[in-house]
Design a protein around this motif. Structure first.
Motif, PDB file in Angstrom:
ATOM      1  N   PRO A 441      -2.928  24.508 -19.927  1.00  0.00           N
ATOM      2  CA  PRO A 441      -2.811  25.973 -20.094  1.00  0.00           C
ATOM      3  C   PRO A 441      -2.568  26.728 -18.791  1.00  0.00           C
ATOM      4  O   PRO A 441      -1.725  27.628 -18.742  1.00  0.00           O
ATOM      5  N   ASN A 442      -3.288  26.382 -17.730  1.00  0.00           N
ATOM      6  CA  ASN A 442      -3.116  27.097 -16.463  1.00  0.00           C
ATOM      7  C   ASN A 442      -1.708  26.914 -15.904  1.00  0.00           C
ATOM      8  O   ASN A 442      -1.096  27.862 -15.394  1.00  0.00           O
ATOM      9  N   ASN A 445       0.819  28.899 -18.000  1.00  0.00           N
ATOM     10  CA  ASN A 445       0.764  30.327 -17.691  1.00  0.00           C
ATOM     11  C   ASN A 445       1.490  30.655 -16.393  1.00  0.00           C
ATOM     12  O   ASN A 445       2.016  31.757 -16.228  1.00  0.00           O
ATOM     13  N   THR A 446       1.524  29.698 -15.477  1.00  0.00           N
ATOM     14  CA  THR A 446       2.259  29.893 -14.221  1.00  0.00           C
ATOM     15  C   THR A 446       3.755  29.690 -14.427  1.00  0.00           C
ATOM     16  O   THR A 446       4.579  30.494 -13.976  1.00  0.00           O
ATOM     17  N   LYS A 449       6.377  32.285 -16.245  1.00  0.00           N
ATOM     18  CA  LYS A 449       6.752  33.536 -15.592  1.00  0.00           C
ATOM     19  C   LYS A 449       8.056  33.462 -14.814  1.00  0.00           C
ATOM     20  O   LYS A 449       8.552  34.480 -14.348  1.00  0.00           O
ATOM     21  N   TRP A 511      -1.429  25.884 -27.079  1.00  0.00           N
ATOM     22  CA  TRP A 511      -1.247  27.025 -26.159  1.00  0.00           C
ATOM     23  C   TRP A 511      -0.748  28.252 -26.918  1.00  0.00           C
ATOM     24  O   TRP A 511      -1.223  29.368 -26.691  1.00  0.00           O
ATOM     25  N   GLN A 515      -2.759  31.738 -27.054  1.00  0.00           N
ATOM     26  CA  GLN A 515      -2.241  32.842 -26.258  1.00  0.00           C
ATOM     27  C   GLN A 515      -0.918  33.401 -26.768  1.00  0.00           C
ATOM     28  O   GLN A 515      -0.349  34.306 -26.162  1.00  0.00           O
ATOM     29  N   LEU A 519       1.377  36.566 -25.400  1.00  0.00           N
ATOM     30  CA  LEU A 519       2.600  36.220 -24.662  1.00  0.00           C
ATOM     31  C   LEU A 519       3.851  36.735 -25.364  1.00  0.00           C
ATOM     32  O   LEU A 519       4.854  37.022 -24.714  1.00  0.00           O
ATOM     33  N   GLU A 525       8.527  35.405 -21.980  1.00  0.00           N
ATOM     34  CA  GLU A 525       7.577  34.522 -22.650  1.00  0.00           C
ATOM     35  C   GLU A 525       7.888  34.390 -24.140  1.00  0.00           C
ATOM     36  O   GLU A 525       7.680  33.333 -24.742  1.00  0.00           O
TER      37      GLU A 525
END
Length: 703
Positions: A441-442, A445-446, A449, A511, A515, A519, A525
């Protein structure tokens, strides 16, 4: 004890707010100087988590230096007044003040004894005026002219000193073409020595950048010094100069000349005639050199041996940092390209070429992460992946694993990961070493973008999609297909892609479930969310429900802010359907795929069921009375018209008699939208200029 007072500059943290930076101007026009405000930078290795070491002109600027002329002598020795000897006052002893004065006198006498002390003192006086940021263009021009008169004819004598070198750099930076050319002429014959000097190297890089007319002369002076004589490439200071010159400023022919030193002394000595014959033609590199040798196999073998020896000498000295530079990657790729062509075209020499490739791989396997950030370096690692065996590929992934996330964000480095996905048969290894890192997940999320990160995510599901990759990128990825299909990989591409997709899908869908609704409100996204839902494999009911719950808020929201803003305020966000990209996401999911503008049709995904999503849409968004769905078509800006029209299409796509849930959902939707009151409200929207009303009415008519 007598108190001692020393005059010191305040530390940066104590000196108050930093003054505003004044825009740098050209001394002739007074306009912003684009040569100094915009500088190209070398590509940064993915192995570096911080800024690259200060070995480049791009990371050093004399504007950031403190004026330390009172604290540094001409040999670069710092003089700290606080650490000066202090003498207690008393009988038979000199006072501390007298001792301090005596030390100042001694310091001045030492400075006066240094070579060219008067010259440097006068130059520093004018330099302090010329480098000021608060003077006009005309004043600066006057000071630059005066400074040039002071150092004229003596540049080579003082440029290797740390403080005097800054003076000459200021002349190059703020001076005109005449001053720059004059300095360049004085340094002629000392370019290689300047590159090796800790201070003069910055001046040399400024000359290369700001004086294109002399750039060819400076670069040609490096010939014979790259790997022999001065060995600039393995020199601590000169390595960065050569790397900047090669990657940022040299043209194709100049790069070819610098790389030619890797080919050995024999080529360097006898290449002058070939240069005259090939004048005006694009350089062919190592392949072109070997072509001129005809059928002389011994001569070709000597050249290849020289290239191999030079490359291994660099790989055996990784502490020098040369392995990160584009010039080394270029030479390595040329060497591997020749071996690859030999393997593909000459069966007799294929074994020898494979042996040479393996020898090189064994010497640089641990250094491959240092190479993936440049175009040629990326191609080198991809060639090793494409032509290597299972053990080689496992070794490569092991060295790359700590850098996967940073590679995903680099245009060239990510191509290595894509090739690994294309050629490695062990998909469990891929899942463990690559996909599992990308799909945390981290990391997601990076990555989501940036365009580079989104390509890395989507390659796990639909590799080489034209929605995310340019034609040039797809063509570059296809360069390794011949080697893969030639026998280095056993699985078919379709089977491999299916296994990779299946391995990555679960984490991606989770994911989206956690989220996705948030998103989906962002433009970029939302594209990734749509393609994960369309192309991932597995149970998509939970992610679908999470996305649809985002539409259950009353429409329209109490806010009247523009739909172009993601939210009007933290408490009253814009409804998702008032965001064009979010509305398009739900429309694509209901129609089963993206619309292909060239074919004028929807590309239906075989791994997505739009009818099941439509049933969930009616159940979750419509609720018991369908109020939200009706409001989407009759209130506010009516931005839900296209989505509801596509909802109708999805429910009539399948025969109602074959699926009870579809039939019930269609009947509910028809009941909500077909009342005379609702139809009248929808038709009024057309008078107000709302879009999609005719399409919506046609959809309602099909229910």
């Amino acid at each position: 004890m007598a108190a001692t007072t020393t005059k010191k500059r305040p530390a940066k943290s104590q000196s108050g707010p930093a003054p505003k930076k004044v825009k740098k101007t050209d001394i002739a026009t007074g306009k912003p100087d684009t040569n100094t405000t915009k500088k190209a930078k070398r590509s940064i290795p993915v192995t570096l988590t911080t800024s690259p070491p200060n070995d480049s002109e791009n990371t050093d600027d004399e504007d950031d230096w403190e004026d330390a002329e009172d604290d540094v002598d001409f040999d670069g020795q710092a003089v700290d007044d606080d650490n000066a000897m202090q003498v207690d006052s008393g009988e038979g002893k000199t006072s501390a003040r007298e001792s301090h004065i005596a030390q100042k006198v001694l310091q001045q006498s030492r400075k006066a004894a240094k070579p060219h002390s008067d010259l440097i003192s006068e130059a520093k006086r004018v330099w302090a005026l010329a480098r000021s940021q608060s003077i006009s263009a005309n004043e600066r021009k006057k000071h630059i002219t005066e400074l040039m008169n002071v150092v004229r004819g003596k540049v080579k004598l003082i440029v290797f000193k740390h403080d005097a070198s800054r003076i000459i750099q200021t002349l190059v930076k703020y001076g005109g073409k005449a001053e720059r050319e004059e300095i360049c002429e004085e340094l002629k014959g000392s370019y290689a020595d300047s590159a090796k000097n800790r201070y003069a190297k910055f001046l040399l890089l400024k000359l290369i950048r700001l004086l294109p007319s002399h750039r060819a002369d400076i670069l040609s002076s490096f010939h014979g010094h790259v790997l022999s004589r001065s060995r600039l490439l393995l020199h601590r200071e000169a390595s960065g100069v050569l790397a900047d010159a090669f990657e940022l400023y040299a043209n194709g022919a100049q790069r070819a000349e610098l790389v030619k030193e890797f080919y050995g002394k024999e080529v360097a000595l006898f290449s002058q005639k070939q240069e005259q014959d090939n004048k005006g033609k694009s350089p062919k590199g190592l392949i072109g050199v070997l072509e001129t040798m005809g059928s002389d196999k011994e001569k070709k073998a000597r050249v290849l041996a020289a290239v191999k020896e030079n490359l291994i000498s660099i790989f055996n000295n990784p502490d020098k940092g040369a392995v990160r530079h584009a010039i080394v990657h270029c030479a390595t790729w040329e060497y591997l390209d020749v071996l690859g062509r030999t393997q593909d075209s000459d069966e007799d020499a294929a074994k020898e070429a494979e042996k040479l490739r393996r020898d090189l791989f064994e010497n640089c396997a641990e250094l491959l992460p240092e190479m993936v950030h440049t175009k040629d370096g990326s191609r080198v690692v991809r060639e090793f992946l494409a032509r290597g065996n299972a053990k080689d590929r496992k070794t490569i992934l092991k060295t790359l694993k700590p850098h996967i996330e940073r590679m995903c964000l680099d245009d060239e480095a990510q191509m290595v990961l894509f090739t690994a996905i294309d050629v490695i048969d062990d998909t469990k290894l891929l899942q463990k070493s690559v996909a599992s890192i990308i799909t945390t997940p981290n990391t997601l999320n990076t990555l989501v973008k940036s365009p580079q990160g989104r390509r890395a995510i989507i390659y796990l599901l639909i590799p080489r999609s034209r929605r995310y990759f340019t034609i040039a990128q797809i063509r570059a990825l296809g360069d390794t297909d011949n080697a893969r299909d030639g026998g280095t990989s056993k699985k078919s591409p379709e089977v491999r892609q299916e296994e990779v997709r299946r391995g990555a899908s679960e984490a991606l869908l989770t994911w989206v479930k956690e989220q996705g609704a948030e998103l989906a409100r962002e433009a970029a996204e939302s594209l990734i969310i749509a393609d994960i839902m369309l192309h991932a494999e597995g149970d998509k009911s939970s992610p679908s429900q999470a996305l649809l719950k985002g539409l259950t808020t009353p429409y329209p929201t109490s806010s009247t802010s523009s739909a172009s803003s993601p939210s009007s305020s933290p408490s009253t966000p814009v409804h998702p359907l008032d965001l064009p990209h979010t509305s398009r996401l739900y429309k694509n999911l209901l129609q089963g795929g993206h619309f292909n503008h060239s074919l004028r049709t929807v590309e239906i995904s075989p791994r997505w069921d739009p009818t099941a999503f439509a049933v969930e849409f009616v159940k979750i968004v419509g609720g018991d009375d369908g109020a939200v769905i009706k409001d989407m078509c009759t209130k506010g800006e009516r931005n839900g018209s296209f989505v509801v029209a596509q909802l109708c299409e999805a429910l009539v796509r399948e025969d109602a008699s074959s699926n009870r849930e579809v039939k019930d959902s269609r009947e509910k939707l028809k009941q909500w939208l077909s009342t005379s009151e609702t139809l009248k409200a929808i038709e009024e929207g057309e008078k107000d200029g709302a879009k999609g009303i005719k399409v919506l009415l046609d959809g309602i008519g099909k229910l």
